[in-house]
Design a protein around this motif. Structure first.
Motif, mmCIF file in Angstrom:
data_model
loop_
_atom_site.group_PDB
_atom_site.id
_atom_site.type_symbol
_atom_site.label_atom_id
_atom_site.label_comp_id
_atom_site.label_asym_id
_atom_site.label_seq_id
_atom_site.Cartn_x
_atom_site.Cartn_y
_atom_site.Cartn_z
ATOM 1 N N PRO B 105 0.677 -0.887 -0.135
ATOM 2 C CA PRO B 105 0.125 -0.010 -0.027
ATOM 3 C C PRO B 105 1.025 1.292 0.041
ATOM 4 O O PRO B 105 1.831 1.254 0.567
ATOM 5 N N HIS B 106 0.475 2.405 -0.543
ATOM 6 C CA HIS B 106 1.110 3.402 -0.520
ATOM 7 C C HIS B 106 0.187 4.861 -0.354
ATOM 8 O O HIS B 106 -1.026 4.618 -0.597
ATOM 9 N N CYS B 147 5.819 9.764 -0.112
ATOM 10 C CA CYS B 147 4.967 8.861 0.322
ATOM 11 C C CYS B 147 5.127 8.575 1.929
ATOM 12 O O CYS B 147 6.252 8.965 2.405
ATOM 13 N N HIS B 155 9.964 4.031 2.478
ATOM 14 C CA HIS B 155 9.241 4.201 1.116
ATOM 15 C C HIS B 155 10.004 5.389 0.393
ATOM 16 O O HIS B 155 10.079 5.350 -0.613
ATOM 17 N N MET B 160 10.289 7.586 -3.286
ATOM 18 C CA MET B 160 8.909 7.852 -3.408
ATOM 19 C C MET B 160 8.800 9.190 -3.037
ATOM 20 O O MET B 160 8.500 9.649 -1.949
HETATM 21 CU CU LIG Z 1 4.992 4.395 -0.566
#
Ligand SMILES: [Cu+2]
Lengths: 250, 486
Positions: B105-106, B147, B155, B160
């Motif tokens: 999930p992000h 993120c 992340h 990200m």
């Molecule tokens: Cu992420």
């Protein structure tokens, strides 16, 4: 008939279905109260292996209402069993873990087998074990190996039964994510995002507050993933196995 | 904050009497998103719009350096993610799509958002899902987005992040070129340059000890053919970000003075700046005029990162030398100081005269790739070096000499590094070459055969066995490279 019976015997002998897990104490990444060191875990039994496509297909023959294209949209999203070609398994996939199943379907499968999904605490308790240790959650090599899964491109996963832990349970890590009974705490089938504070714990520095092991990145990811799901969600990398309380099975 | 405060009160008044976001009446437009190093064109609208932004999260294998694979988590398939440009006062409808082949999930926290989490909670998205939220771009400026899913550091460390520019209602003056550059630190199991698939190292990340510090997601993303371009007389604006996750950047362009820096991406410019700090999770807008031609090097002036970890980019400027501004070398003659040094004559012989040995048939492609990954960040793409800092390998009398007459010294240079005064093609260098590790015997043989037979150099090929012998000799000889005279 004779051949069939013999075959199923071989399968049964070859694949011990459920493994007994002794009672113990365990500190999961989240959920401990201030000052609390761990939780007591009662004895239970858990599937040695992930539920396979073939096993799930057999279940759907008994529960056609949960079949692909039949299941109510309240119980699974549009990607339910998206890797199946219609109602049939793609060739060569029978032994592979079934994925793209919703929590509802997974739990129904387990009930059909007189069991249930493992609780998050139970799952984490078993999954903390390495090949040699019951609790390897603080062993950097063990954590690093699990993290390796995320550094592997999607679709290049390990073949089945790569890791058997000290209890005799296979592939808890590095293959697919797994559903748990209480995957997002108090699940009411609805949108988990309403529980603002719990989810906020998954973001930014928030993730570190109240967690038992700040360096257990693999566990952070599992909790984050569970938090992103609702009970009708399906993911191409999310499967399940069943569990039963030891008293229930007796 | 003053402007945004008054904006807030007017907004609050609007909200009191009208339904939330009287946005339906705004003209709707889809944002143009660009890949680095490109920036979407300036917005010419003079009133607010509702802007639709769609960003897709993609987990994919990319190159952290030549021959070094890494699984990046990206916004749109690149590191940094797509550049987003909106206008102050716009209402932004933001969609985050998480591709169904992704494992995790992000979400996204845009620093340009006023509201809890900057959008993080509203965009928490499982693989194979999409989410939406809407915000009003209240404050102009250049903002990082990233993120914020646990473990957030990982992340971000996997790529990200990106930039969103909220263009002020009174836009900055038009310039000839705008570019998008974001620095980031990366943490791999193997050391810098170690080939093949490299996994994320949590230990390195927690120790804040990156193996790579790069611009735009890979060592070499802004060098060679991919260098930024400009012409003499043009004005340039760089939108600089720093994704971190850990390091603060001392951003500098060698040979340029920033005419203006909007420090930390804010509203007021500082003038005539050499180096500007870009915090992790922060930004800067820098502007300069191109006054004379040449190659200008973008670096993190925390300089070991540039020499050893990859934070080096280039801007190639054409259009002729402006002798008024920069003359080039006008003079180079011997200087004896107060003590006469024995040999005052600085030889400057052409390299080809040095070696007459039979030359090898080098495995050029493999050699080049090894060279690009291990040496080019300092000695440059074609071995030309950087005057005053890195000696040339191209037509280097020094290299030709040791490659033919003291092969042990060449192997030692790579394996143990080199420091102390040396003279290459008549110019003195007194720098530090750090050891280059992670090369096996076969690779090192290919690499050294390549450099000693490229760009006008000539020497016999190195075999794997010879390297093995020389390596053993280097490793058993106690002291490292000669230390500088005191
Ligand atoms: Cu992420």
């Amino acid at each position: 008939m004779w051949i069939l019976a013999a075959l199923s015997l071989v399968i049964a002998a070859d694949r011990p279905v459920r493994v007994a897990i002794p009672a113990g104490r365990f500190a999961p990444l989240f959920g401990l109260d201030t000052g609390q060191r761990d939780f007591a875990v009662s004895a239970f039994a858990i599937d040695a292996r992930l539920v396979s496509n073939a096993e799930f297909a057999a279940f759907l023959r008994a529960r056609p209402d949960l079949g692909k294209g039949r299941i109510s949209s309240a119980l699974a999203d549009e990607c339910y069993l998206s890797h199946w070609e219609g109602a049939t398994l793609p060739p060569g996939s029978s032994a592979a873990p079934v994925v793209s199943v919703s929590w509802f379907a997974a739990q129904a499968y387990c009930e059909w087998r007189g069991a249930r999904l493992p609780s998050t605490l139970e799952w984490e308790y078993v999954a903390a074990a390495s090949e040699t240790d019951r609790d390897a959650s603080r062993d950097p090599a063990f954590v690093a190996r699990i993290l390796g899964w995320y550094s592997r491109p999607t679709g290049k996963d390990l073949p089945g039964e790569s890791h058997r832990n000290v209890y005799g349970v296979y592939d808890l890590h590095q293959r697919v994510w797994e559903w748990t009974l209480d995957f997002n705490g108090a699940f009411n089938t609805a949108d988990n995002r309403q529980d603002g504070d719990k989810i906020a714990g998954m973001f930014c520095g928030g993730g570190a507050i109240g967690s038992a092991r700040r360096e257990d990145y693999a566990a952070f990811m599992r909790y984050a993933l569970r938090g992103s799901l609702s009970a009708r969600s399906t993911l191409a990398s999310l499967g399940f196995r069943c569990a039963a309380s030891t008293t229930e099975t007796r | 904050m003053k402007t945004s405060l008054s904006l807030m009160t007017t907004l609050a008044m609007m909200l009191a009497c009208a339904p939330a976001f009287a946005a339906a009446e705004l003209p709707l437009e889809k944002a143009t998103l660009t890949e680095p190093p490109n920036v979407p064109p300036p917005i010419t609208r003079t009133s607010a719009a509702k802007v639709l932004v769609e960003l897709e999260v993609i987990e994919k294998v990319g190159q952290l350096a030549d021959g070094v694979d890494y699984v990046f988590w990206t916004y749109g398939g690149t590191v940094p993610g797509r550049f987003i440009r909106v206008r102050e006062g716009d209402t932004v409808e933001f969609w985050l799509m998480n591709h169904q082949n992704n494992k995790l999930p992000h979400n996204i926290d845009l620093h340009a958002v006023t509201g809890p989490g900057g959008g993080a909670a509203s965009t928490f998205t499982a693989p194979g899902h999409k989410t939406r939220f809407t915000f009003k771009a209240l404050n102009p400026g250049l903002y990082i987005y990233h993120c914020a899913t646990a473990p957030v550091g990982m992340h971000i460390a996997n790529g990200m992040y990106g930039l969103i520019y909220v263009q002020p209602t009174t836009p900055l003056p038009k310039v000839d070129r705008e570019y998008y550059v974001v620095q980031g630190d990366f943490y791999t199991e193997g050391d810098f340059g170690a080939k093949g698939g490299q996994a994320f190292s949590m230990k390195r990340a927690i120790d804040e000890n990156p193996s790579y510090v790069v611009f735009n997601g890979s060592a070499g993303s802004l060098t060679g053919d991919r260098a930024l371009k400009g012409k003499v007389g043009e004005t340039v604006r760089l939108f600089i970000g720093n994704g971190g996750p850990n390091l603060v950047s001392s951003f500098h362009v060698i040979g340029e003075i920033f005419d203006k820096v909007f420090t930390e991406g804010g509203s007021r410019p500082q003038e005539n700046v050499q180096t500007t700090i870009v915090p992790a999770g922060g930004s800067a807008i820098v502007e300069y005029k191109l006054d004379t031609d040449g190659t200008y090097i973008l670096v993190d002036h925390s300089i070991f990162r540039t020499f050893n970890k990859g934070s080096l980019g280039m801007m190639k400027v054409e259009g002729g030398q402006n002798k008024d501004v920069y003359s080039g070398k006008e003079l180079d003659e011997s200087y004896l100081g107060d003590e006469s040094v024995a040999s005052a004559v600085l030889p400057n012989r052409p390299a080809a005269a040095v070696a007459k040995a039979p030359t090898a048939k080098p495995d050029a492609a493999a050699g080049k790739s090894l060279y690009m990954a291990n040496c080019s960040m300092c000695h440059q793409q074609n071995g030309e070096g950087i005057p005053g800092a890195f000696p040339p390998l191209a037509a280097s009398d020094f290299l030709n000499n040791i490659a033919n007459k003291n092969r042990l010294d060449l192997v030692a240079t790579v394996l143990k590094g080199r420091t102390g005064k040396i003279t290459v093609n008549g110019k003195e260098y007194n720098g530090v070459m750090t050891p280059v590790s992670g090369l096996g015997d076969a690779d090192l043989a290919t690499l050294l055969t390549y450099v000693s037979n490229q760009w006008g150099n000539k020497a016999p090929a190195f075999s794997k066995d010879e390297i093995k012998k020389l390596r053993d000799a280097v490793m058993t000889a106690a002291p490292a490279a000669p230390s500088p005279p005191h």
